[in-house]
Design an enzyme around this catalytic site. Structure first.
Site, PDB file in Angstrom:
ATOM      1  N   LEU A  71       0.838  -1.204   0.000  1.00 29.91           N
ATOM      2  CA  LEU A  71       0.000   0.000   0.000  1.00 29.91           C
ATOM      3  C   LEU A  71       0.873   1.253   0.000  1.00 29.91           C
ATOM      4  CD1 LEU A  71      -2.744  -0.793   2.696  1.00 29.91           C
ATOM      5  CD2 LEU A  71      -3.019  -0.832   0.208  1.00 29.91           C
ATOM      6  N   ASP A  72       0.533   2.190  -0.860  1.00 34.33           N
ATOM      7  CA  ASP A  72       1.202   3.489  -0.864  1.00 34.33           C
ATOM      8  C   ASP A  72       0.539   4.351   0.211  1.00 34.33           C
ATOM      9  OD1 ASP A  72       2.320   5.945  -1.295  1.00 34.33           O
ATOM     10  OD2 ASP A  72       1.694   6.123  -3.388  1.00 34.33           O
ATOM     11  N   HIS A 138      21.839   4.204  14.092  1.00 35.36           N
ATOM     12  CA  HIS A 138      21.882   2.764  13.874  1.00 35.36           C
ATOM     13  C   HIS A 138      22.399   2.089  15.135  1.00 35.36           C
ATOM     14  CE1 HIS A 138      20.504   2.165   9.818  1.00 35.36           C
ATOM     15  NE2 HIS A 138      21.302   3.113   9.356  1.00 35.36           N
ATOM     16  N   ASP A 139      22.417   0.772  15.114  1.00 33.39           N
ATOM     17  CA  ASP A 139      22.768  -0.019  16.283  1.00 33.39           C
ATOM     18  C   ASP A 139      24.073   0.452  16.931  1.00 33.39           C
ATOM     19  OD1 ASP A 139      21.828  -2.774  17.556  1.00 33.39           O
ATOM     20  OD2 ASP A 139      24.008  -2.807  17.509  1.00 33.39           O
ATOM     21  N   ILE A 140      25.079   0.723  16.122  1.00 36.61           N
ATOM     22  CA  ILE A 140      26.380   1.128  16.647  1.00 36.61           C
ATOM     23  C   ILE A 140      26.283   2.443  17.419  1.00 36.61           C
ATOM     24  CG2 ILE A 140      27.090   2.395  14.564  1.00 36.61           C
ATOM     25  CD1 ILE A 140      29.906   1.198  14.975  1.00 36.61           C
ATOM     26  N   ASN A 141      25.395   3.339  16.983  1.00 30.65           N
ATOM     27  CA  ASN A 141      25.202   4.613  17.680  1.00 30.65           C
ATOM     28  C   ASN A 141      24.480   4.426  19.001  1.00 30.65           C
ATOM     29  OD1 ASN A 141      24.273   5.508  14.429  1.00 30.65           O
ATOM     30  ND2 ASN A 141      26.241   6.100  15.297  1.00 30.65           N
ATOM     31  N   ASP A 168      19.158  -3.101  18.359  1.00 28.43           N
ATOM     32  CA  ASP A 168      17.990  -3.341  17.513  1.00 28.43           C
ATOM     33  C   ASP A 168      17.124  -4.467  18.071  1.00 28.43           C
ATOM     34  OD1 ASP A 168      18.957  -1.414  15.834  1.00 28.43           O
ATOM     35  OD2 ASP A 168      19.349  -2.736  14.138  1.00 28.43           O
TER      36      ASP A 168
END
Length: 372
Positions: A71-72, A138-141, A168
């Site tokens: 779905l848009d 991201h995960d590292i941050n 995460d």
């Protein structure tokens, strides 16, 4: 036997890893999960190599048991379509940045007016409030800001890059599942749904557990190799003759004594319990010299029948094909499609009930394979 979450319906707007891993658990436990995806901007998990059976292995795993709807969400008609169906759902999971769902008209306050029993979970890097709420990450941050890698690794090489996405999954996914199922139980009493704000950084910070408890009580800040379990003691990894590694966790007195006897290292009994840095350095040096005299296979054979908390460091393929993995059923063969005789090996859901069963209907579906 029946599945534990049979009857729960989940509308999943998430992408990548945190949200899909959370809804994978819900789907494995028996919930009906409808995954809403963009028809023009594919989830990167769908195209992330490697591939098997015509699609990305990560997609096949993370989206097993789920239906796929394309779905848009920029189309107002699709927004109205979702609103017309929302009364049928128990749970919404989304992973956009704060305010995105509000701009789309699919935020909690809007949908809760239609379905007051709706449980709505938002998973973000930094939560719905605070200075970081609109920042990318991201995960590292998240691991960096949580303090976890600040007291991990080696002083001479710095924080270690992790081989899995800890924030995460352990931060976002699993805390989301705990929160969602807690809200389901609370709804049985109140009859009302509620909103859940999951910050991966908030949640992963709690994994500091013992180290954070010590710091908050006024202990010295714990940097790499300065506390009992992060390299300051002989609780560590040691290289074998063939370049492999053993994990040594023999810190309780009975295990320490057993290890000292097996390795013929009296220094372990003399100085192993000491918190003096010089003593620990001598113990670790003695352990390394001893362990370097045999191969990993030889040591594994020696320690196999001994209860002293020493185990080999396995590569992932070794771990997944180990006796332990087979005995505990880490891997399950999942049909490529419902009623299909062809299967794909995947990680099984690790939860084991005495009565309820798990659901393994099919691997992740093609984009938009189902209708709404």
């Amino acid at each position: 036997m029946d599945t534990a979450l049979k009857g729960l319906k989940v509308l999943d707007f998430s992408t990548l890893l945190p949200g899909p891993f959370a809804t994978l658990y819900l789907a494995d436990l028996g919930a009906e999960v409808i995954h809403v995806e963009s028809p023009s901007r594919p989830d990167l998990i769908r195209i992330f190599p490697p591939y098997a059976n015509g699609q990305a292995t990560s997609h096949s795993y993370l989206n097993r048991n789920k239906k796929s709807i394309a779905l848009d969400l920029k189309d107002p008609q699709n927004i109205e379509l979702i609103k017309s169906k929302i009364a049928d759902f128990d749970i919404v999971v989304e992973q956009f940045r704060p305010e995105v769902m509000k701009r789309l008209g699919l935020d909690y306050s809007t949908l809760a007016k239609i379905n007051p029993r709706l449980i709505y979970c938002s998973i973000t890097g930094y939560g719905q409030t605070g200075l970081y709420k609109d920042k990318a990450g991201h995960d590292i941050n998240y691991l960096a800001l949580s303090g976890i890698v600040g007291h991990s690794g080696r002083q001479d090489s710095g924080p270690p890059p992790m081989g899995i996405q800890i924030a995460d999954i352990a931060g976002g996914s699993l805390h989301a599942v705990i929160a969602i199922l807690s809200a389901v139980i609370e709804r049985q009493r109140s009859g009302q749904g509620q909103y859940i704000d999951i910050s991966m950084t908030d949640c992963v910070a709690t994994l500091n557990s013992m180290a954070a408890a010590a710091v908050l009580a006024g202990e010295t800040k714990q940097y790499a190799e300065q506390s009992h379990l992060n390299g300051a003691t002989y609780y560590d990894y040691y290289q074998t003759l063939d370049g492999r590694y053993l994990s040594v966790g023999s810190i309780e007195p009975q295990f320490m004594s057993g290890l000292a006897t097996i390795l013929e290292l009296p220094i372990l009994l003399e100085k192993g319990a000491s918190f003096d840095a010089t003593d620990q350095k001598l113990v670790k040096q003695a352990l390394q010299e001893k362990i370097k005299t045999k191969t990993c296979t030889e040591w594994t054979s020696i320690f196999a029948q001994l209860d002293v908390c020493v185990e080999p460091v396995l590569q992932l393929d070794e771990a997944l094909n180990s006796a332990l993995a087979k005995q505990r059923q880490w891997v399950i063969d999942v049909p490529l499609a419902e009623q299909s005789t062809q299967t794909e090996p995947q990680l099984a859901c690790p939860i084991k009930f005495s009565r309820s069963k798990m659901s393994y209907k099919h691997i992740g579906k093609k984009l938009g394979e189902d209708s709404f």
